[in-house]
Design an enzyme around this catalytic site. Structure first.
Site, PDB file in Angstrom:
ATOM      1  N   HIS A  44      -0.429   3.474 -25.572  1.00 15.44           N
ATOM      2  CA  HIS A  44      -1.498   3.641 -26.081  1.00 15.44           C
ATOM      3  C   HIS A  44      -1.547   4.764 -26.301  1.00 15.44           C
ATOM      4  O   HIS A  44      -3.581   5.326 -25.686  1.00 15.44           O
ATOM      5  CB  HIS A  44      -2.042   2.200 -25.480  1.00 15.44           C
ATOM      6  CG  HIS A  44      -3.123   1.487 -26.600  1.00 15.44           C
ATOM      7  ND1 HIS A  44      -3.452   0.725 -26.830  1.00 15.44           N
ATOM      8  CD2 HIS A  44      -3.784   2.611 -28.369  1.00 15.44           C
ATOM      9  CE1 HIS A  44      -4.101   0.982 -28.275  1.00 15.44           C
ATOM     10  NE2 HIS A  44      -4.146   1.746 -28.426  1.00 15.44           N
ATOM     11  N   GLU A  71       1.819   1.494 -28.993  1.00 10.26           N
ATOM     12  CA  GLU A  71       0.516   0.430 -29.355  1.00 10.26           C
ATOM     13  C   GLU A  71      -0.286   1.617 -29.634  1.00 10.26           C
ATOM     14  O   GLU A  71      -0.172   2.837 -29.530  1.00 10.26           O
ATOM     15  CB  GLU A  71       0.206  -0.695 -28.840  1.00 10.26           C
ATOM     16  CG  GLU A  71      -0.471   0.257 -27.456  1.00 10.26           C
ATOM     17  CD  GLU A  71      -0.927  -1.632 -27.041  1.00 10.26           C
ATOM     18  OE1 GLU A  71      -0.212  -2.320 -26.568  1.00 10.26           O
ATOM     19  OE2 GLU A  71      -2.569  -1.204 -26.162  1.00 10.26           O
ATOM     20  N   HIS A 191      -4.149  -7.664 -23.458  1.00 11.91           N
ATOM     21  CA  HIS A 191      -5.404  -7.680 -23.246  1.00 11.91           C
ATOM     22  C   HIS A 191      -6.085  -8.471 -22.128  1.00 11.91           C
ATOM     23  O   HIS A 191      -6.601  -9.842 -22.630  1.00 11.91           O
ATOM     24  CB  HIS A 191      -6.260  -7.566 -24.567  1.00 11.91           C
ATOM     25  CG  HIS A 191      -7.065  -6.038 -24.189  1.00 11.91           C
ATOM     26  ND1 HIS A 191      -8.679  -6.144 -23.208  1.00 11.91           N
ATOM     27  CD2 HIS A 191      -6.868  -5.112 -25.351  1.00 11.91           C
ATOM     28  CE1 HIS A 191      -8.887  -4.603 -23.425  1.00 11.91           C
ATOM     29  NE2 HIS A 191      -7.527  -4.529 -24.097  1.00 11.91           N
TER      30      HIS A 191
HETATM   31  N1  PXP Z   1      -3.090  -4.485 -25.924  1.00 12.49           N
HETATM   32  C1  PXP Z   1      -3.278  -4.037 -26.553  1.00 12.49           C
HETATM   33  C2  PXP Z   1      -3.100  -4.043 -28.150  1.00 12.49           C
HETATM   34  C3  PXP Z   1      -3.779  -3.144 -25.876  1.00 12.49           C
HETATM   35  O1  PXP Z   1      -4.598  -1.799 -26.669  1.00 12.49           O
HETATM   36  C4  PXP Z   1      -4.421  -3.224 -24.680  1.00 12.49           C
HETATM   37  C5  PXP Z   1      -4.954  -2.049 -23.577  1.00 12.49           C
HETATM   38  O2  PXP Z   1      -4.587  -1.105 -24.287  1.00 12.49           O
HETATM   39  C6  PXP Z   1      -3.391  -4.179 -24.017  1.00 12.49           C
HETATM   40  C7  PXP Z   1      -2.739  -4.650 -24.744  1.00 12.49           C
HETATM   41  C8  PXP Z   1      -3.343  -4.068 -22.497  1.00 12.49           C
HETATM   42  O3  PXP Z   1      -4.317  -4.319 -21.720  1.00 12.49           O
HETATM   43  P1  PXP Z   1      -5.097  -4.604 -20.156  1.00 12.49           P
HETATM   44  O4  PXP Z   1      -5.098  -2.977 -20.249  1.00 12.49           O
HETATM   45  O5  PXP Z   1      -6.137  -5.248 -20.800  1.00 12.49           O
HETATM   46  O6  PXP Z   1      -4.332  -5.208 -19.670  1.00 12.49           O
END
Ligand code: PXP
Length: 238
Positions: A44, A71, A191
């Site tokens: 990301h 992402e 997330h």
């Molecule tokens: N999906 C998206 C769109 C995110 O921004 C993130 C965090 O960068 C995640 C998934 C993964 O979240 P986590 O780090 O809490 O597992």
């Protein structure tokens, strides 16, 4: 249905960036995650490059052998990077510039024109597009209208409510994922998913195509080691 585990390696880059230098080596971390069973690698890149850097993403292009998922918010620079790398999947996220982490999904109705243009451009390059959305029917319908291939359900609220009321926490996700399926969208999720809340999520939404997990997984790796941790997460998805 098999649910693919994509490991978000941003946190490895955050740790590296805290000291300068190249420890931990993010490229090695991606290769090791794959070797230990990850079925995808997620990054990301953010405009300030405080986590993964644009140069890392370019280097990962030739390294990732599983599904590469990039992402982020579709700025001009982000889209140029995605076009250079041509990952299997691009997940568009409506991040404000200064947020600590993603904290909401798209308003796919308000952003209809913008998203349609961006998605067309990515589709022309053969890149699958997933839209990060809250579990709200009208925004899922909006994702279909802008021609997204998938949605990624924002599971932050699920994780938050899970500890006090797991039935209440899961309900909107079950409803909205079923709705997404009924209109022909595959469903990813991500997330704040963790060893505490992942198996319950999978049990109630067995048809989830992919979960992307970073923070909790990398933190768990401090205690259990990366290989064990990835295997533990894979077991939650069985
Ligand atoms: N999906 C998206 C769109 C995110 O921004 C993130 C965090 O960068 C995640 C998934 C993964 O979240 P986590 O780090 O809490 O597992």
């Amino acid at each position: 249905m098999h649910t693919r585990l994509s490991v978000n390696i941003n946190k490895c880059a955050t740790l590296r960036n805290a000291r300068g230098g190249n420890i931990p080596d993010v490229i090695k971390a991606a290769k090791d995650c794959e070797r230990f069973g990850a079925e995808g690698i997620t990054v990301h890149p953010r405009p300030d490059e405080r986590h993964i850097k644009y140069a890392d993403v370019l280097e990962l292009k030739d390294v990732v052998n599983t599904e590469f998922n990039i992402e982020g918010y579709p700025t001009k620079e982000f889209l140029e990077l995605v076009q250079k790398v041509k990952p299997a999947q691009c997940t568009l996220v409506p991040d404000d510039e200064n947020v600590i982490t993603s904290n909401q999904g798209w308003d796919t109705l308000k952003q209809n024109k913008f998203l349609t243009e961006v998605i067309n451009e990515l589709h022309e390059s053969g890149i699958r597009v997933s839209l990060f959305v809250d579990p709200i029917e009208q925004f899922i319908e909006g994702a279909k209208a802008v021609n997204a291939d998938r949605i990624e359900l924002y599971t932050g609220p699920y994780a938050h409510i899970f500890s006090t009321d797991k039935f209440k926490a899961i309900e909107p996700y079950v409803q909205s994922a079923k709705y997404a399926q009924s209109i022909g969208l595959l469903v990813n999720a991500g997330h704040d998913l963790s060893l505490d809340n992942l198996s319950y999520f999978k049990k109630n939404l067995p048809f989830i195509a992919e979960v992307s997990i970073g923070h909790a997984l990398i933190c768990d790796a401090l205690y259990y080691g990366l290989e064990n941790t990835i295997q533990m997460y894979l077991r939650q998805l069985k």
